[in-house]
Design a protein around this motif. Structure first.
Motif, PDB file in Angstrom:
ATOM      1  N   ASN A  38       0.810  -1.306   0.032  1.00 15.52           N
ATOM      2  CA  ASN A  38       0.095   0.025  -0.110  1.00 15.52           C
ATOM      3  C   ASN A  38       0.834   1.246   0.117  1.00 15.52           C
ATOM      4  OD1 ASN A  38      -1.736  -2.427   1.700  1.00 15.52           O
ATOM      5  ND2 ASN A  38      -2.928  -0.811   0.512  1.00 15.52           N
ATOM      6  N   SER A  39       0.372   2.435  -0.441  1.00 22.84           N
ATOM      7  CA  SER A  39       1.017   3.657  -0.669  1.00 22.84           C
ATOM      8  C   SER A  39       1.994   3.653   0.660  1.00 22.84           C
ATOM      9  CB  SER A  39       0.152   4.671  -1.148  1.00 22.84           C
ATOM     10  OG  SER A  39       0.978   5.710  -1.513  1.00 22.84           O
ATOM     11  N   GLY A  40       3.255   4.370   0.558  1.00 23.85           N
ATOM     12  CA  GLY A  40       3.895   4.760   1.689  1.00 23.85           C
ATOM     13  C   GLY A  40       3.996   3.457   2.719  1.00 23.85           C
ATOM     14  N   ARG A  41       3.824   2.360   2.485  1.00 29.06           N
ATOM     15  CA  ARG A  41       4.014   1.375   3.477  1.00 29.06           C
ATOM     16  C   ARG A  41       4.852   0.486   3.126  1.00 29.06           C
ATOM     17  NH1 ARG A  41      -1.163   1.486   6.331  1.00 29.06           N
ATOM     18  NH2 ARG A  41      -0.143   0.141   7.650  1.00 29.06           N
ATOM     19  N   GLY A  42       5.320  -0.425   4.180  1.00 30.50           N
ATOM     20  CA  GLY A  42       5.974  -1.836   3.575  1.00 30.50           C
ATOM     21  C   GLY A  42       5.246  -3.044   3.033  1.00 30.50           C
ATOM     22  N   LEU A  43       6.006  -4.002   2.654  1.00 34.17           N
ATOM     23  CA  LEU A  43       5.423  -4.824   1.895  1.00 34.17           C
ATOM     24  C   LEU A  43       4.758  -6.018   2.638  1.00 34.17           C
ATOM     25  CD1 LEU A  43       7.674  -3.868  -0.260  1.00 34.17           C
ATOM     26  CD2 LEU A  43       7.311  -5.980  -1.326  1.00 34.17           C
ATOM     27  N   VAL A  44       3.632  -6.547   2.140  1.00 31.19           N
ATOM     28  CA  VAL A  44       2.988  -7.662   2.920  1.00 31.19           C
ATOM     29  C   VAL A  44       2.981  -8.816   2.211  1.00 31.19           C
ATOM     30  CG1 VAL A  44       0.798  -8.218   3.912  1.00 31.19           C
ATOM     31  CG2 VAL A  44       1.477  -5.970   4.078  1.00 31.19           C
ATOM     32  N   HIS A  45       3.202  -9.954   2.675  1.00 35.84           N
ATOM     33  CA  HIS A  45       3.338 -11.172   1.892  1.00 35.84           C
ATOM     34  C   HIS A  45       1.849 -11.683   1.651  1.00 35.84           C
ATOM     35  CE1 HIS A  45       3.859 -15.618   1.594  1.00 35.84           C
ATOM     36  NE2 HIS A  45       4.732 -15.368   0.868  1.00 35.84           N
ATOM     37  N   LEU A  46       1.464 -12.166   0.361  1.00 41.63           N
ATOM     38  CA  LEU A  46       0.239 -12.489  -0.037  1.00 41.63           C
ATOM     39  C   LEU A  46       0.318 -14.255  -0.061  1.00 41.63           C
ATOM     40  CD1 LEU A  46      -0.961 -10.076  -2.634  1.00 41.63           C
ATOM     41  CD2 LEU A  46      -1.251 -10.118  -0.085  1.00 41.63           C
ATOM     42  N   ILE A  47       1.080 -14.590  -0.732  1.00 46.31           N
ATOM     43  CA  ILE A  47       1.255 -15.959  -1.111  1.00 46.31           C
ATOM     44  C   ILE A  47       2.430 -16.759  -1.727  1.00 46.31           C
ATOM     45  CG2 ILE A  47       0.349 -15.981  -3.440  1.00 46.31           C
ATOM     46  CD1 ILE A  47      -1.791 -17.999  -2.628  1.00 46.31           C
ATOM     47  N   LEU A  48       2.636 -17.697  -1.368  1.00 47.70           N
ATOM     48  CA  LEU A  48       3.955 -18.508  -1.847  1.00 47.70           C
ATOM     49  C   LEU A  48       3.565 -19.934  -2.551  1.00 47.70           C
ATOM     50  CD1 LEU A  48       7.245 -19.166   0.126  1.00 47.70           C
ATOM     51  CD2 LEU A  48       6.084 -21.089  -1.248  1.00 47.70           C
ATOM     52  N   ILE A  49       4.052 -19.763  -3.672  1.00 43.91           N
ATOM     53  CA  ILE A  49       3.924 -21.105  -4.619  1.00 43.91           C
ATOM     54  C   ILE A  49       5.291 -21.838  -4.999  1.00 43.91           C
ATOM     55  CG2 ILE A  49       3.842 -19.948  -6.862  1.00 43.91           C
ATOM     56  CD1 ILE A  49       1.585 -21.930  -7.525  1.00 43.91           C
ATOM     57  N   ARG A  50       5.371 -22.928  -4.408  1.00 41.09           N
ATOM     58  CA  ARG A  50       6.762 -23.688  -4.755  1.00 41.09           C
ATOM     59  C   ARG A  50       6.648 -24.118  -6.287  1.00 41.09           C
ATOM     60  NH1 ARG A  50       4.656 -25.824  -0.066  1.00 41.09           N
ATOM     61  NH2 ARG A  50       5.804 -25.108   1.872  1.00 41.09           N
ATOM     62  N   SER A  51       7.981 -24.386  -6.600  1.00 41.83           N
ATOM     63  CA  SER A  51       8.280 -24.902  -8.071  1.00 41.83           C
ATOM     64  C   SER A  51       7.504 -25.913  -8.516  1.00 41.83           C
ATOM     65  CB  SER A  51       9.670 -24.950  -8.339  1.00 41.83           C
ATOM     66  OG  SER A  51      10.111 -25.886  -7.629  1.00 41.83           O
ATOM     67  N   ASN A  52       6.919 -26.811  -7.601  1.00 39.21           N
ATOM     68  CA  ASN A  52       6.473 -28.239  -8.044  1.00 39.21           C
ATOM     69  C   ASN A  52       4.892 -28.031  -7.823  1.00 39.21           C
ATOM     70  OD1 ASN A  52       6.376 -28.122  -5.258  1.00 39.21           O
ATOM     71  ND2 ASN A  52       6.829 -30.271  -4.655  1.00 39.21           N
ATOM     72  N   GLU A  53       4.487 -26.909  -7.376  1.00 40.72           N
ATOM     73  CA  GLU A  53       2.875 -26.507  -7.529  1.00 40.72           C
ATOM     74  C   GLU A  53       2.490 -25.715  -8.699  1.00 40.72           C
ATOM     75  OE1 GLU A  53       3.225 -24.486  -3.795  1.00 40.72           O
ATOM     76  OE2 GLU A  53       2.303 -26.222  -2.705  1.00 40.72           O
ATOM     77  N   ARG A  54       1.132 -25.964  -9.112  1.00 41.69           N
ATOM     78  CA  ARG A  54       0.740 -25.141 -10.376  1.00 41.69           C
ATOM     79  C   ARG A  54      -0.235 -24.281 -10.013  1.00 41.69           C
ATOM     80  NH1 ARG A  54       4.604 -26.308 -11.454  1.00 41.69           N
ATOM     81  NH2 ARG A  54       5.461 -27.766 -12.751  1.00 41.69           N
ATOM     82  N   GLU A  55      -1.030 -24.258  -8.847  1.00 39.01           N
ATOM     83  CA  GLU A  55      -2.034 -23.434  -8.549  1.00 39.01           C
ATOM     84  C   GLU A  55      -2.192 -23.476  -6.976  1.00 39.01           C
ATOM     85  OE1 GLU A  55      -5.739 -23.787 -11.105  1.00 39.01           O
ATOM     86  OE2 GLU A  55      -6.859 -23.179  -9.195  1.00 39.01           O
ATOM     87  N   LYS A  56      -2.539 -22.241  -6.652  1.00 34.65           N
ATOM     88  CA  LYS A  56      -2.628 -22.216  -5.250  1.00 34.65           C
ATOM     89  C   LYS A  56      -3.799 -20.846  -4.796  1.00 34.65           C
ATOM     90  CE  LYS A  56       0.246 -22.731  -1.010  1.00 34.65           C
ATOM     91  NZ  LYS A  56       1.590 -22.662  -0.666  1.00 34.65           N
ATOM     92  N   HIS A  57      -4.595 -21.334  -3.932  1.00 34.43           N
ATOM     93  CA  HIS A  57      -5.580 -20.299  -3.404  1.00 34.43           C
ATOM     94  C   HIS A  57      -5.535 -19.881  -1.971  1.00 34.43           C
ATOM     95  CE1 HIS A  57      -8.298 -21.459  -6.878  1.00 34.43           C
ATOM     96  NE2 HIS A  57      -7.340 -22.572  -6.872  1.00 34.43           N
ATOM     97  N   SER A  58      -5.746 -18.625  -1.871  1.00 35.38           N
ATOM     98  CA  SER A  58      -5.954 -17.992  -0.472  1.00 35.38           C
ATOM     99  C   SER A  58      -7.010 -17.069  -0.418  1.00 35.38           C
ATOM    100  CB  SER A  58      -4.569 -17.429  -0.053  1.00 35.38           C
ATOM    101  OG  SER A  58      -4.662 -16.645   0.992  1.00 35.38           O
ATOM    102  N   GLY A  59      -8.337 -17.159   0.154  1.00 35.58           N
ATOM    103  CA  GLY A  59      -9.188 -16.381   0.173  1.00 35.58           C
ATOM    104  C   GLY A  59      -9.729 -15.940  -1.286  1.00 35.58           C
ATOM    105  N   ARG A  60      -9.545 -14.839  -1.559  1.00 35.98           N
ATOM    106  CA  ARG A  60      -9.935 -14.180  -2.977  1.00 35.98           C
ATOM    107  C   ARG A  60      -8.798 -14.317  -4.092  1.00 35.98           C
ATOM    108  NH1 ARG A  60     -10.703  -9.130  -3.308  1.00 35.98           N
ATOM    109  NH2 ARG A  60     -10.064  -8.581  -1.361  1.00 35.98           N
ATOM    110  N   LEU A  61      -7.586 -14.834  -3.539  1.00 38.12           N
ATOM    111  CA  LEU A  61      -6.560 -14.733  -4.350  1.00 38.12           C
ATOM    112  C   LEU A  61      -6.473 -16.205  -5.007  1.00 38.12           C
ATOM    113  CD1 LEU A  61      -3.909 -13.150  -2.128  1.00 38.12           C
ATOM    114  CD2 LEU A  61      -5.484 -12.008  -3.629  1.00 38.12           C
TER     115      LEU A  61
END
Lengths: 113, 117
Positions: A38-61
Motif C-alpha cells: 500500500n502507498s507509503g507502507r512496507g510490503l505484505v506477503h500474500l502467497i507463496l507457490i513452490r516450483s512443484n505446485e501449479r495453482e494455489k488459493h488463499s481467500g480471493r487470491l
C-alpha cells in the motif's frame, strides 16, 4: 538485477471486477511469492507457490505457476477498493541457496468504488 | 506478535552528509534483509544477514554503504557520504530462516523514506 517482470504495469478496474496480474522470470526457481504494498507502507506477503505446485488459493487470491513458460499469474476476484495497491512478484532462484528474493517492478492496481 | 520495527520513518539530509537507519526484526527471526526501493521500482536487496553473519552483500555499494547486525538481532544501515541517487525508501525485512530448508516468506517493516537534497 530484476528477474521478475510484471504485466501490466498499471491496471484500473471497477469494484467487483476481477484483476489479473502476470509475472515472468528468467531462471529456475525454488518458489515464487507475491507481495502487496500500500502507498507509503512496507510490503505484505500474500502467497507463496513452490516450483512443484501449479495453482494455489488463499481467500480471493488465486496464483498459478507455469515453470515451462517461467511465468505466474495472480488473480484477485471480486475486487474491493481496499485492494488498491502495488503488487510485486518475487523469485527465489534455484541457483541461490540463501533464500534471496529478486523482486519485479510491480503492477499498480487501482480499484474504483 | 510485534512486527518489524524501523526508525526513523522519514529523513531529509544534504548530499555528502551521513545517515543511519535502524531495524529491529521479529523476535526469533534468524535472517534479516535490507532493501532499497527507488520510486516506481521493486525492492532491491542490499544486504542479507543470517544471525550476525553476512550472507549476501553483492549489491551493496561498499564505498558508501555499511551495515551491521550486532548480536544477531538489531541492525543498522549507514550511508556515508550520501548522494542524490540514494533518495529512496529503505526497507528492512526478516524471516525465520532462509535457504532451501525454509520457505522464505519475508516480513517487512514500514520503511524509512530518505530524501537527499
Amino acid at each position: 538485477s530484476q528477474q521478475g517482470e510484471e504485466d501490466p504495469q498499471a491496471l484500473s478496474i471497477q469494484e467487483g471486477e476481477n484483476a489479473t496480474m502476470n509475472c515472468s522470470y528468467k531462471t529456475s526457481i525454488n518458489n515464487l511469492q507475491w507481495y502487496r504494498q500500500n502507498s507509503g507502507r512496507g510490503l505484505v506477503h500474500l502467497i507463496l507457490i513452490r516450483s512443484n505446485e501449479r495453482e494455489k488459493h488463499s481467500g480471493r487470491l488465486r496464483v498459478t505457476l507455469d515453470t515451462s513458460k517461467k511465468s505466474s499469474s495472480l488473480l484477485i476476484t471480486a475486487s474491493r477498493a481496499a485492494d488498491t495497491a502495488s503488487y510485486f512478484c518475487a523469485t527465489d532462484a534455484r541457483s541461490s541457496n540463501t533464500g534471496k528474493l529478486i523482486f519485479g517492478q510491480g503492477t499498480t492496481l487501482q480499484v474504483k468504488p | 506478535e510485534a512486527g518489524v520495527a524501523q526508525s526513523p520513518r522519514y529523513k531529509i539530509i544534504e548530499k555528502r552528509q551521513s545517515v543511519a537507519f535502524w531495524c529491529n526484526p521479529i523476535s526469533g527471526h534468524a535472517t534479516l534483509y535490507w532493501y532499497q526501493q527507488i520510486l516506481g521500482q521493486g525492492p532491491k536487496l542490499l544486504i542479507q544477514f543470517q544471525n550476525n553473519g553476512v550472507v549476501d552483500d553483492s549489491q551493496l555499494p561498499k564505498d558508501r554503504f555499511s551495515a551491521e547486525r550486532l548480536k544477531g538481532v538489531d541492525s543498522t544501515l549507514k550511508i556515508q557520504p550520501a548522494k542524490l541517487e540514494d533518495s529512496a525508501v529503505y526497507l528492512c525485512a526478516s524471516s525465520p530462516g532462509a535457504g532451501q530448508v525454509y520457505d522464505n516468506e519475508q516480513f517487512f517493516g514500514p520503511g524509512t523514506r530518505l530524501t537527499v537534497l
